[in-house]
Design a protein around this motif. Sequence first.
Motif, PDB file in Angstrom:
ATOM      1  N   ALA A  76      79.495   1.599   6.434  1.00 45.69           N
ATOM      2  CA  ALA A  76      80.701   2.343   6.821  1.00 45.69           C
ATOM      3  C   ALA A  76      80.382   3.372   7.895  1.00 45.69           C
ATOM      4  N   ALA A  78      77.880   3.229  10.139  1.00 41.97           N
ATOM      5  CA  ALA A  78      77.582   2.550  11.403  1.00 41.97           C
ATOM      6  C   ALA A  78      78.850   2.000  12.055  1.00 41.97           C
ATOM      7  N   ALA A  79      79.861   1.679  11.241  1.00 47.30           N
ATOM      8  CA  ALA A  79      81.085   1.063  11.762  1.00 47.30           C
ATOM      9  C   ALA A  79      82.157   2.093  12.113  1.00 47.30           C
ATOM     10  N   MET A  81      84.319   4.449  14.046  1.00 50.88           N
ATOM     11  CA  MET A  81      84.499   4.473  15.495  1.00 50.88           C
ATOM     12  C   MET A  81      84.110   5.820  16.101  1.00 50.88           C
ATOM     13  N   ARG A  84      80.429   5.507  16.477  1.00 54.62           N
ATOM     14  CA  ARG A  84      80.084   4.545  17.528  1.00 54.62           C
ATOM     15  C   ARG A  84      80.320   5.112  18.925  1.00 54.62           C
ATOM     16  N   ARG A  85      81.368   5.946  19.077  1.00 54.20           N
ATOM     17  CA  ARG A  85      81.672   6.491  20.401  1.00 54.20           C
ATOM     18  C   ARG A  85      80.860   7.738  20.719  1.00 54.20           C
ATOM     19  N   PRO A  88      76.367   6.966  19.291  1.00 51.05           N
ATOM     20  CA  PRO A  88      75.974   5.551  19.263  1.00 51.05           C
ATOM     21  C   PRO A  88      74.538   5.347  18.777  1.00 51.05           C
ATOM     22  N   SER A  91      74.654   4.763  15.038  1.00 51.98           N
ATOM     23  CA  SER A  91      75.062   3.393  14.688  1.00 51.98           C
ATOM     24  C   SER A  91      73.938   2.409  14.964  1.00 51.98           C
ATOM     25  N   GLN A  92      73.322   2.551  16.143  1.00 54.61           N
ATOM     26  CA  GLN A  92      72.229   1.627  16.506  1.00 54.61           C
ATOM     27  C   GLN A  92      71.092   1.693  15.490  1.00 54.61           C
ATOM     28  N   LEU A  95      72.093   0.104  12.152  1.00 55.66           N
ATOM     29  CA  LEU A  95      72.191  -1.355  12.266  1.00 55.66           C
ATOM     30  C   LEU A  95      70.828  -2.003  12.491  1.00 55.66           C
TER      31      LEU A  95
ATOM     32  N   TRP B 165      83.269  -4.711  12.927  1.00 49.52           N
ATOM     33  CA  TRP B 165      81.957  -4.083  12.723  1.00 49.52           C
ATOM     34  C   TRP B 165      80.972  -4.564  13.772  1.00 49.52           C
ATOM     35  N   PRO B 166      80.198  -3.637  14.335  1.00 44.30           N
ATOM     36  CA  PRO B 166      79.133  -4.049  15.257  1.00 44.30           C
ATOM     37  C   PRO B 166      77.893  -4.481  14.480  1.00 44.30           C
ATOM     38  N   TYR B 168      73.297  -5.086  15.087  1.00 44.63           N
ATOM     39  CA  TYR B 168      72.154  -4.733  15.938  1.00 44.63           C
ATOM     40  C   TYR B 168      72.165  -5.565  17.221  1.00 44.63           C
ATOM     41  N   VAL B 173      77.734  -0.630  20.917  1.00 42.39           N
ATOM     42  CA  VAL B 173      78.186  -0.560  19.524  1.00 42.39           C
ATOM     43  C   VAL B 173      79.643  -0.114  19.396  1.00 42.39           C
ATOM     44  N   ALA B 174      80.199   0.459  20.453  1.00 38.09           N
ATOM     45  CA  ALA B 174      81.606   0.877  20.391  1.00 38.09           C
ATOM     46  C   ALA B 174      82.554  -0.287  20.692  1.00 38.09           C
TER      47      ALA B 174
END
Lengths: 327, 214
Positions: A76, A78-79, A81, A84-85, A88, A91-92, A95, B165-166, B168, B173-174
Amino acid sequence: MKPFRYERAGGVASACSKAARPAAKFIAGGTNLIDLMKLQIETPAHLVDINALPLRGIEETPEQGLRIGTLVTNSALAADMRVRRRYPLLSQAILAGASGQLRNKATTGGNLLQRTRCPYFYDTTKPCNKRVPGSGCAALAGLNRTNAVLGVSDNCIATHPSDMAVAMTALDARVETVASDGATRTIPIDALYRPPGDTRHIETVLAPGELIRSVVLPPPPAGRQLYRKVRDRASYAFALVSVAIIVAHDSNRVQGARAAFGGLAYKPWRSTDAEATLADAALTRASYDAAGTAALKDARGYGHNDFKLLLARRTLRAALADVTGTI
Amino acid sequence: MDDFLKPQVIGTRRSFLKTTGAATLAFVSPPLLNETAAETAPMQSEHVWLRINGRAYALDLDPRTTLLDALREHLALTGTKKGCDQGQCGACTVIVNGQRINSCLTLAVMHADDEITTIEGLANGDDLHPMQAAFVRHDGLQCGYCTPGQICSAVAVLTEHKVGWPSYATADVASAPALTDAEIAERMSGNICRCSAYPNIVAAIREVAEGGRS
């Protein structure tokens, strides 16, 4: 698995008081803890399930950062938004870790508190100061290619396995906790982990029953963010070396940089030496190599992990080149 | 289908053992005999209702019981496989509240309020789930042991992708990435296939993602 008493916590205060008892542990996602309980490396007498606590949200802070509830799953987070914006890097990093199944269960607080993946911590036939205090460290002269090269001691050369925590360290995250007496405090993530001393089984500054309630991300610093991970497989493997960087630059020079390494130490390793070297540095390979040399100047290999000294420098260089679009 | 494969409400491990006969009993007994009673005796028995494939099951469980063992040993839902039992292989993947998890790394008593879907719950009677049919069509298996986990995982991957969902493998990722073969491989990396049927597994998932038979 050793027998334990399973209890569901209905509120934060009762969770903390239940977990303050001897041999009590919180359980959230359980992906690391249950594995270790099967091996009888973790043998809690009381298991306090905190999944019903209202700590599963991600909210904006007044300073325009984010407050992440401890039960927010890695998936949740990592996803999200906003992450992510604006972050990042985070998130990277998330993941890059574990598998889809594990990220769906693993939580934010649990990820920070996961135990090492040192093979001798897992091998109950071998000495390990983390597992059996005072028994020694089999990794020092063992197959230590995954072990630490920074912040090491002759008591322990285990690494912290998290990717998420490396990104959070570069982002100057703060860990908010509540103790069994109701006291709250905020701990900079870099101060959460205790260095290897005589008590390697005590890995964080948290007191018994002290619960990570949330992690706060300050507003993202200026610059581009990148997480780069090097591992034995293309996916689903722990880092040999990883680096989280945030670099602001103009066309010629670095204006400001942050760098934190994974896979090198008992905690995500923020390198102020690399950051100082990069300040106002030219966007050249020589600058990036100088930053790597500064980051690793106190590093020490133990044989099988000697390669990490070079690999870390190269990983930092590649990440800097990538994030700045140079060389 | 044989009654054994369609459990209604099964109470305890003991009653399950009674139904499965001496061979199973002989298999599970030795480890119990080698340990002291104090080590193996549960400190408590936890009553829990599990909702699995749209059906409710009442169980009295030693809290040490993983969701995987509850499915296999207590409910005879043996479609879910035990591979490594430590979260590395993905053979035990089930879908809980719409999300795939490793059932070996979670306690059954922690899932009292959850909606659990196993491989047995994907087909509609004799009509295979599209992902099952695609695995058959593309020969996405050899020995088949990892297949229930692969299929449950793949079904959830499509949901994860659909909601954006992104992974790796996602460069930005956005963004909401297309489900390329590289994306499928990355998202399925928690499911190991020792027979290495990966190309056909990816082909099966790609076909379902693209909306059906290609």
